[in-house]
Design a protein around this motif. Structure first.
Motif, short mmCIF file in Angstrom:
data_model
loop_
_atom_site.label_atom_id
_atom_site.label_comp_id
_atom_site.label_asym_id
_atom_site.label_seq_id
_atom_site.Cartn_x
_atom_site.Cartn_y
_atom_site.Cartn_z
N LYS A 1 -35.49 -7.47 29.59
CA LYS A 1 -34.00 -6.26 30.05
C LYS A 1 -32.87 -5.57 29.19
N THR A 2 -33.70 -6.31 27.76
CA THR A 2 -33.32 -5.66 26.74
C THR A 2 -33.64 -4.34 26.17
N ASN A 3 -35.49 -4.26 26.34
CA ASN A 3 -36.11 -2.76 26.74
C ASN A 3 -35.89 -2.23 27.64
N LEU A 4 -34.71 -2.47 28.79
CA LEU A 4 -34.22 -1.58 29.68
C LEU A 4 -33.20 -1.35 28.66
N ASN A 5 -32.06 -1.71 27.90
CA ASN A 5 -31.10 -1.61 27.45
C ASN A 5 -31.49 0.23 26.15
N ILE A 6 -32.22 -1.09 25.55
CA ILE A 6 -32.71 0.15 24.65
C ILE A 6 -33.49 1.79 25.15
N ALA A 7 -33.64 1.34 26.53
CA ALA A 7 -34.40 3.12 26.84
C ALA A 7 -32.88 3.77 27.49
N LEU B 1 -29.97 3.37 25.80
CA LEU B 1 -29.85 4.09 24.61
C LEU B 1 -30.06 5.18 23.93
N ASN B 2 -31.26 4.96 24.20
CA ASN B 2 -32.54 6.00 24.17
C ASN B 2 -32.34 7.34 24.74
N TYR B 3 -31.78 7.08 25.87
CA TYR B 3 -31.32 8.01 26.61
C TYR B 3 -30.20 8.66 26.51
N ARG B 4 -29.72 7.80 26.05
CA ARG B 4 -28.02 8.22 25.51
C ARG B 4 -28.45 9.29 24.40
N SER B 5 -29.20 8.69 23.15
CA SER B 5 -29.12 9.23 22.30
C SER B 5 -29.98 10.19 22.11
N THR B 6 -30.95 11.09 22.89
CA THR B 6 -31.02 12.48 23.67
C THR B 6 -30.87 13.15 24.20
N THR B 7 -29.51 12.75 25.07
CA THR B 7 -28.78 13.33 25.26
C THR B 7 -27.37 13.96 24.57
N ILE B 8 -27.47 13.36 23.65
CA ILE B 8 -25.89 13.44 22.91
C ILE B 8 -26.51 14.77 21.88
N GLN B 9 -28.72 14.90 21.39
CA GLN B 9 -28.82 15.36 20.68
C GLN B 9 -29.08 16.66 21.29
N LEU C 1 -19.09 3.29 15.35
CA LEU C 1 -20.03 3.16 14.87
C LEU C 1 -20.40 2.09 15.95
N LYS C 2 -20.02 1.09 15.07
CA LYS C 2 -20.69 -1.31 15.58
C LYS C 2 -20.70 -0.85 17.46
N THR C 3 -19.80 -0.26 17.98
CA THR C 3 -19.73 0.14 19.41
C THR C 3 -20.40 1.63 20.44
N LYS C 4 -20.33 2.44 20.06
CA LYS C 4 -20.89 3.60 20.19
C LYS C 4 -22.39 4.44 20.48
N ASN C 5 -22.60 3.88 18.65
CA ASN C 5 -23.52 5.27 18.16
C ASN C 5 -24.58 4.50 19.16
N PRO C 6 -25.26 5.27 19.88
CA PRO C 6 -26.50 4.76 20.42
C PRO C 6 -27.90 3.92 19.09
N THR C 7 -28.19 4.43 18.42
CA THR C 7 -29.40 4.37 16.78
C THR C 7 -29.26 3.26 16.54
N LEU C 8 -27.58 2.78 16.01
CA LEU C 8 -27.38 1.59 15.83
C LEU C 8 -27.16 0.63 16.46
#
Length: 494
Positions: free
Chosen positions: A173-179, A181-189, A302-309
């Protein structure tokens, strides 16, 4: 080099048609999303190529006249979010992680296995003698093999394994959450790249306009000096200086035109579209100083929204779970199994055995690790070190992002003061050029004063354009850093 004046429209050409649209996007973007979603559904149904779908969609929008009602930065971002391959790749990672969560429950659920077999065993010929008591004689049989068939079913269940199975589910489940968040990070980029290239195009357009205006003024100046030279009012050096200024302005126009074409290509690439040589012109809007969050608000975002963090925080959780799994290897494990089986010489005998001569077995096993050559202690120690490393990485990243946010905030505050000053400088430079020209026509100013005033106006215009561009880039960077950029451009179909 005559260029049509900006009328507040975007001018684009795609395939055989021309796009001429204004900035109003609110109502008609809903129509465009609906049409795009319909085409996406049809592509899934009929397996139509994505690029072909996009071309058909754009042609339909052209024919329907929808582009007469809005296509700007938001539209460019939506196109990028709809078809950029980097986003599709990140989405596949999310799908894979979702399947990983489903598979992680296998350690908690029982396993059911069915088995069947048939065999023949050969051996040297043997005679076996049996007594027939009814007829009082001996029966002799000779055989060199025997057949055997079997069938069975077994049920296995892990009762206790030191919490490893539950922790593996949590890991998945944590790996799913990371995936995600990485999708969000890619979207932001992707969004940030489109914003950057869009405003790079706008900057290139405005600098090209400034260069053309400078060339136009240089041509007018050459014409004026030529007339005055023919009348004997000015020297030939004035004419030569005016012609030199005109030549430099012509070179600057060519350079700005090349920069404009390159900016267009970069924008189409960031949108995930193929470059067919179509043109696009960005819409200029007045830059309004954004609302700058305070230090406390920036830290909270930063603590609640930044996907990298958030990914870094999730890696700490992964390290904690890995440590728990390593500790669980030291605990005893308890497993149970139930099996049902039957045997027979042939299929008929096997069926009879299943009914009347079956066997049922139940097993309960306990496994306790006593000595494993220090492998378990090594795994546990490495998991603890990995967790500590993730914690240090999180703190370092948080501090770095806080500093970056503070620097951007200060830059935006400065731009809020610098840009109005630059606008005032442009107005003063325009008035100065106007006055110097009038004085030159009256013979009370030199050609050098005119050229200096013209250069000053061109430089002040360029400085204002570059400063506004940098302010927009910093604004987008702050939103991306705080993790709010993608929230402003979420598609309705998502």
């Amino acid at each position: 080099m005559e260029k049509p004046k900006d009328s507040g429209l975007i001018h684009c050409s795609q395939f055989a048609g021309n796009w001429i649209v204004n900035r109003g996007t609110s109502l008609n973007m809903k129509k465009m999303r609906i049409i795009r979603q319909l085409f996406r559904n049809n592509c899934v149904k009929y397996r139509v190529n994505n690029n072909r779908m996009k071309n058909i969609l754009l042609m339909l929008l052209i024919l329907s006249g929808l582009f007469a009602q809005g296509y700007g930065l938001d539209d460019c971002i939506e196109i990028a979010l709809s078809g950029k391959k980097t986003l599709l790749s990140a989405e596949l990672n999310v799908t894979s992680a979702e399947r990983g969560v489903t598979g992680s429950y296998s350690g908690l659920l029982p396993s059911l296995n069915a088995s069947t077999g048939a065999g023949r065993t050969h051996f040297p010929e043997r005679e076996s003698v049996s007594i027939d008591y009814d007829n009082l004689n001996l029966d002799t049989t000779v055989s060199s093999y025997y057949d055997n068939m079997s069938a069975g079913i077994s049920l296995n269940q892990t009762i206790f394994d030191g919490g490893r199975s539950w922790n593996q589910v949590k890991q998945a489940k944590t790996n799913l959450n990371i995936a995600q968040l990485n999708y969000r990070s890619t979207t932001i980029q992707v969004i940030q790249n489109v914003i950057k290239s869009y405003y790079e195009l706008l900057k290139a357009q405005k600098l090209y306009d400034v260069a053309e205006k400078n060339l136009e003024m240089s041509v007018q100046q050459v014409s004026l000096v030529t007339k005055q030279y023919d009348l004997g009012v000015v020297k030939k050096t004035d004419l030569l200086k005016a012609e030199v200024a005109k030549g430099q302005a012509s070179v600057d126009v060519l350079i700005r035109k090349t920069n404009l074409q390159n900016a267009r290509r970069v924008l189409f690439n960031d949108m995930g579209m193929q470059d067919y040589g179509q043109s696009i012109s960005a819409v200029d809007q007045e830059w309004i100083p954004p609302e700058i969050p305070s230090n406390a608000e920036a830290l909270k975002l930063l603590k609640t929204k930044n996907p990298t963090l958030l990914v870094s925080q999730s890696r700490i959780n992964l390290g904690e779970l890995s440590y728990k799994i390593a500790k669980g290897l030291r605990l005893p494990s308890l497993r149970s199994s139930v099996s049902y089986s039957a045997n027979g010489e042939d299929s008929d005998a096997l069926m009879e055995s299943i009914k009347d001569d079956w066997s049922l077995g139940m097993n309960l096993s306990v496994s306790v690790p006593i000595y494993t050559g220090k492998s378990l202690s090594t795994q546990q120690y490495q998991a603890k070190l990995s967790k500590q490393q993730s914690e240090y990485d999180f703190i370092t990243l948080l501090n770095d992002l806080r500093v970056q946010a503070a620097l951007i905030r200060e830059s935006l505050k400065n731009y809020s003061e610098i840009i109005p000053l630059n606008r005032a400088i442009v107005i003063s430079a325009e008035e100065d050029l106007k006055l110097v020209r009038e004085r030159y026509s009256l013979g009370s100013a030199t050609i050098l004063e005119v050229l200096d005033a013209q250069v000053s106006l061109t430089r002040s215009n360029s400085t204002l354009i570059n400063t506004i561009h940098e302010a927009r880039m910093q604004e987008a960077s702050l939103k991306a850093l705080l993790g709010t950029l993608d929230l402003e451009y979420q598609l309705e179909e998502h």
